[in-house]
Design a protein around this motif. Structure first.
Motif, PDB file in Angstrom:
ATOM      1  N   VAL A  26      -7.446  -7.672  -1.450  1.00  0.00           N
ATOM      2  CA  VAL A  26      -7.454  -6.326  -0.700  1.00  0.00           C
ATOM      3  C   VAL A  26      -8.117  -6.658   0.803  1.00  0.00           C
ATOM      4  O   VAL A  26      -9.104  -7.177   0.887  1.00  0.00           O
ATOM      5  N   ALA A  27      -7.079  -6.291   1.684  1.00  0.00           N
ATOM      6  CA  ALA A  27      -7.501  -6.530   3.000  1.00  0.00           C
ATOM      7  C   ALA A  27      -7.397  -5.135   3.727  1.00  0.00           C
ATOM      8  O   ALA A  27      -6.600  -4.233   3.593  1.00  0.00           O
ATOM      9  N   VAL A  52      -5.025  -0.440   4.431  1.00  0.00           N
ATOM     10  CA  VAL A  52      -5.448  -1.075   3.311  1.00  0.00           C
ATOM     11  C   VAL A  52      -4.200  -1.904   2.791  1.00  0.00           C
ATOM     12  O   VAL A  52      -3.053  -1.219   2.759  1.00  0.00           O
ATOM     13  N   VAL A  53      -4.297  -3.126   2.531  1.00  0.00           N
ATOM     14  CA  VAL A  53      -3.203  -4.061   2.050  1.00  0.00           C
ATOM     15  C   VAL A  53      -3.610  -4.663   0.673  1.00  0.00           C
ATOM     16  O   VAL A  53      -4.720  -4.996   0.619  1.00  0.00           O
ATOM     17  N   TRP A  54      -2.865  -4.752  -0.299  1.00  0.00           N
ATOM     18  CA  TRP A  54      -3.216  -5.256  -1.550  1.00  0.00           C
ATOM     19  C   TRP A  54      -2.458  -6.536  -2.013  1.00  0.00           C
ATOM     20  O   TRP A  54      -1.195  -6.720  -1.561  1.00  0.00           O
ATOM     21  N   ALA A  58      -1.955  -8.677   1.197  1.00  0.00           N
ATOM     22  CA  ALA A  58      -3.439  -8.850   1.822  1.00  0.00           C
ATOM     23  C   ALA A  58      -4.005 -10.142   2.168  1.00  0.00           C
ATOM     24  O   ALA A  58      -4.352 -10.275   3.311  1.00  0.00           O
ATOM     25  N   GLU A  59      -3.567 -11.035   1.503  1.00  0.00           N
ATOM     26  CA  GLU A  59      -3.807 -12.651   1.699  1.00  0.00           C
ATOM     27  C   GLU A  59      -2.988 -13.175   2.940  1.00  0.00           C
ATOM     28  O   GLU A  59      -3.691 -13.737   3.873  1.00  0.00           O
ATOM     29  N   GLN A 119       4.398  -5.511  -1.115  1.00  0.00           N
ATOM     30  CA  GLN A 119       3.733  -5.562  -2.465  1.00  0.00           C
ATOM     31  C   GLN A 119       4.769  -6.158  -3.418  1.00  0.00           C
ATOM     32  O   GLN A 119       4.368  -6.322  -4.687  1.00  0.00           O
ATOM     33  N   ASN A 120       5.956  -5.950  -3.239  1.00  0.00           N
ATOM     34  CA  ASN A 120       6.860  -6.569  -4.402  1.00  0.00           C
ATOM     35  C   ASN A 120       6.973  -8.096  -4.531  1.00  0.00           C
ATOM     36  O   ASN A 120       6.756  -8.520  -3.668  1.00  0.00           O
TER      37      ASN A 120
END
Length: 164
Positions: A26-27, A52-54, A58-59, A119-120
């Protein structure tokens, strides 16, 4: 119902990458987004919007985005609350990113660059909606795989336009 947010702005600091106890990336970062109109003094103001990025997005965001870089975020608004150390209830509004596009040109050292992460797990460009257990959702454009940010060319802004 619809909860969709599309932002284009510059990062106010490098993204902060963490991992949950289950190993999920998570970023967090903040985007400075200019307001459409100038204030009473004729100055342009900006809003500082937490993002927020998952997961893999995120990475990739932590690896390629840096302070001052321009990025586009497509996601949804989330309001959450928690109890702080003083026992007070705090409400937080943030954008949960489903797609992140890097809009600044690449640096010589390999950071930055044009690209998109989402995210996909499908090949890009695509849009699947929904993240981290939140409901899926369609995208109401005629072509569900179209780019929500336009023609994909980088936006050329002078660093003097930055509010920080």
């Amino acid at each position: 119902m619809l909860n969709r947010v599309i932002l284009i702005g510059r990062l106010t600091a490098d993204p902060e990458l963490k991992y949950t106890p289950n190993g999920i990336a998570v970023a967090n970062f903040t985007l400075a987004v200019d307001r459409a109109r100038a204030n009473q003094n004729g100055e342009r103001e900006a809003d500082f919007i937490p993002v927020v990025v998952w997961q893999k997005a995120a990475e990739a965001s932590a690896q390629y985005l840096k302070k001052g870089k321009m990025a586009a975020v497509d996601g949804h608004l989330q309001i959450r609350s928690y109890e702080n150390k003083e026992g007070q209830r705090v409400r937080v509004a943030e954008v949960v990113a489903e797609n992140v596009r890097f809009l600044s040109p690449a640096d010589h050292n390999g950071s930055g660059g044009n690209g998109q992460v989402s995210q996909n797990r499908q090949p890009q460009p695509s849009y699947s909606g929904g993240t981290s257990g939140h409901g899926g959702g369609g995208y109401s454009s005629p072509n569900p795989f179209s780019d929500p940010f336009g023609d994909g060319r980088p936006v050329d802004l002078d660093s003097d336009d930055l509010p920080f």
